[in-house]
Design an enzyme around this catalytic site. Structure first.
Site: not given
Length: 546
Positions: A205, A211, A266-267, A352, A383, A511
């Site tokens: 955005k 990153e 964002g999510r 979040e 397993h 951040k």
């Protein structure tokens, strides 16, 4: 919208505490046996999804009290407020309009925002069709064959899940995903790609996300080092951003930028231009079906009464298990390899959103919110961590996700997968008594003494609460409905807990500290402000660079 009442202030909460205490010694298997209609009456359907919560530890009185709790929290009105564009995100003073991104038409009062969504959809469709039809070429004149989505968090997890889950519907372009700032993530992705036929989608955005920007700059260098000229970058880069100036400075023109809006977290953004890689991967027609599945769940959420409302019921079960039965976690078990990324996606969506310590009005909470969500695709978990589910001491409420058919054509193998899912569900329900364990050991040929010695190790208490969400097949429509179901469940749980599920201030501190550490990494002299342990590790890093 006025802040929610705290969970413990709702009148039904005290009644639920008493009901939960009374049910602690009740066997779910007995409830199923004694309530002949339970296997059907504790089931609901919507948008092609079937929810079976008959194996949850609750009876008719507890279910009625939970429904009363939802009514007292005004969940139906709050659902309508969310979908109507009310200011539900009170700390950032804005709505949460992810449902508008998949709406078939403009809701009243949201015509202006819907026009922007429609325009963006048209641009997404153009890119998806242009690429899949081979009408977009790179710097060497060759058609694009591969798309790499560069993002992180919601700009990665949603698109990665959808593209992976819908491989049976893929079109002509291969889509890849890079998120980690660790250079190995980008490097490993690019090893088998050709710069001349690769296009990057940079999702940020602000166009400042550390990153994402680091990976985008490295991708640009990879492209330029392969022979592309700076003027060719527009042929190989798109951006999903609001910062057109920063994108232009990078080398991406305004025409190659699609918008992100402040009213979409964002999510919750896979339905927006952030989902462009998905639209390219599966083609526009299938992406529209994905939006349609979510819109069908939105319509159900807006109109169904609490007792029949899938997101509200799942939210009530989450609160019941977390706050009244003492479970601090929730495990999601998709029995479909395409849905292997679903627990990762839901971790961000739920933790979040609802990992909060204060109510929407800023006062401290004295109860838990946002249980730890985890999981893995069946049958691999059987397993590994299923051992803890069956014999561990901590309760782990579960959602089994079960598509009833497979796109692979391998019906016999899928039959085994379904059998495993149903077997795990039944094993969590019935467990195994010490007497049954002893009988089993005797049948294996052990003598009485050895069978008696080993039997306690084979005991499984059972009575583990869980639900099963089934549907015919993983399709764009069913996947859209499934994701929207969990989105709305997350919202409802936030309302019941009295918190704002649409901010994420906990993400910001790391951040800020990372930026300050990066600014000091070229400075050999320690400065005030860091703890001694962090300073020691920073000095170790400096030594390793020499």
């Amino acid at each position: 919208m006025t802040p929610c009442t705290k969970l413990t202030d709702l009148p039904a909460f005290g009644e639920l505490r008493a009901l939960a205490a009374a049910l602690q010694s009740t066997a779910i298997e007995d409830l199923l046996r004694d309530q002949h209609e339970r296997a059907t009456s504790y089931c609901r359907e919507a948008a092609g999804l079937h929810l079976d919560f008959s194996k949850q530890l609750l009876d008719a009185a507890a279910l009625a009290a939970l429904i009363a709790l939802a009514e007292q929290a005004r969940l139906p009105a709050r659902a309508r407020a969310l979908l109507a564009g009310d200011e539900v995100n009170n700390t950032e003073a804005r709505p949460a309009l992810h449902s508008l991104l998949r709406a078939p038409a403009a809701p009243p009062g949201l015509e202006h925002a819907f026009a922007a969504v429609s325009d963006t959809r048209a641009r997404m469709r153009d890119w998806a069709e242009r690429l899949n039809q081979g009408r977009h070429s790179g710097y060497a004149g060759q058609a694009i064959t591969d798309v790499v989505n560069i993002g992180i968090g919601g700009s990665d997890l949603g698109p990665r899940l959808v593209s992976g889950a819908l491989k049976a519907f893929h079109d002509n372009i291969a889509c890849h995903y890079v998120a980690n700032v660790d250079p190995a993530d980008l490097q490993d992705t690019l090893l088998e790609l050709d710069p001349a036929t690769t296009l990057f989608i940079v999702c940020s955005k602000s166009f400042r996300t550390e990153e994402t920007l680091s990976n985008a700059l490295a991708a640009r260098d990879w492209m330029l080092n392969a022979g592309a000229a700076p003027a060719d970058l527009d042929k190989h880069f798109l951006a999903i951003t609001t910062n057109l100036e920063a994108a232009a400075e990078f080398g991406i023109s305004r025409d190659n930028c699609l918008p992100m809006w402040d009213w979409v977290g964002g999510r919750y953004s896979v339905w927006s231009a952030v989902g462009l890689s998905c639209a390219i991967a599966i083609g526009w027609e299938h992406f529209e079906a994905f939006l349609g599945g979510a819109a069908a769940m939105d319509a159900h959420f807006a109109t169904a009464p609490v007792a029949d409302n899938l997101p509200m019921l799942m939210s009530l079960l989450e609160v019941w298990n977390c706050n009244l039965l003492g479970a601090g976690n929730h495990v999601v078990l998709p029995y479909d390899q395409g849905l292997a990324r679903l627990p990762d996606f839901l971790q961000q969506l739920t933790m979040e959103s609802n990992g909060k310590r204060v109510a929407a009005d800023g006062t401290a909470l004295d109860y838990d919110t946002g249980p730890v969500l985890w999981g893995s695709a069946g049958t691999m978990g059987q397993h590994s961590f299923h051992q803890l589910l069956h014999q561990g001491t901590r309760p782990c409420p579960a959602d089994f996700i079960l598509p009833l058919t497979t796109h692979t054509g391998m019906a016999r193998q899928h039959r085994r997968l379904v059998a495993n899912c149903l077997a795990q569900s039944r094993a969590l329900l019935v467990g195994r008594s010490e007497e049954a364990a002893r009988t089993s050991l005797l049948a294996r040929g052990l003598d009485e003494a050895e069978a008696a010695r080993l039997a306690p190790h084979l005991v499984m208490p059972g009575n583990r609460p869980h639900s099963v969400i089934s549907f015919e097949a993983v399709t764009p429509h069913s996947l859209g409905a499934l994701i929207a179901l969990y989105e709305h469940r997350t919202f409802c749980s936030g309302q019941l807990w009295g918190i704002n599920p649409f901010d994420q201030w906990g993400v910001e501190l790391g951040k800020e500290i990372s930026s300050s550490i990066l600014a000091r990494m070229d400075d050999d002299a320690p400065r005030p402000g860091l703890d001694a342990a962090t300073e020691r590790l920073l000095q170790a890093w400096r030594r390793a660079q020499r």
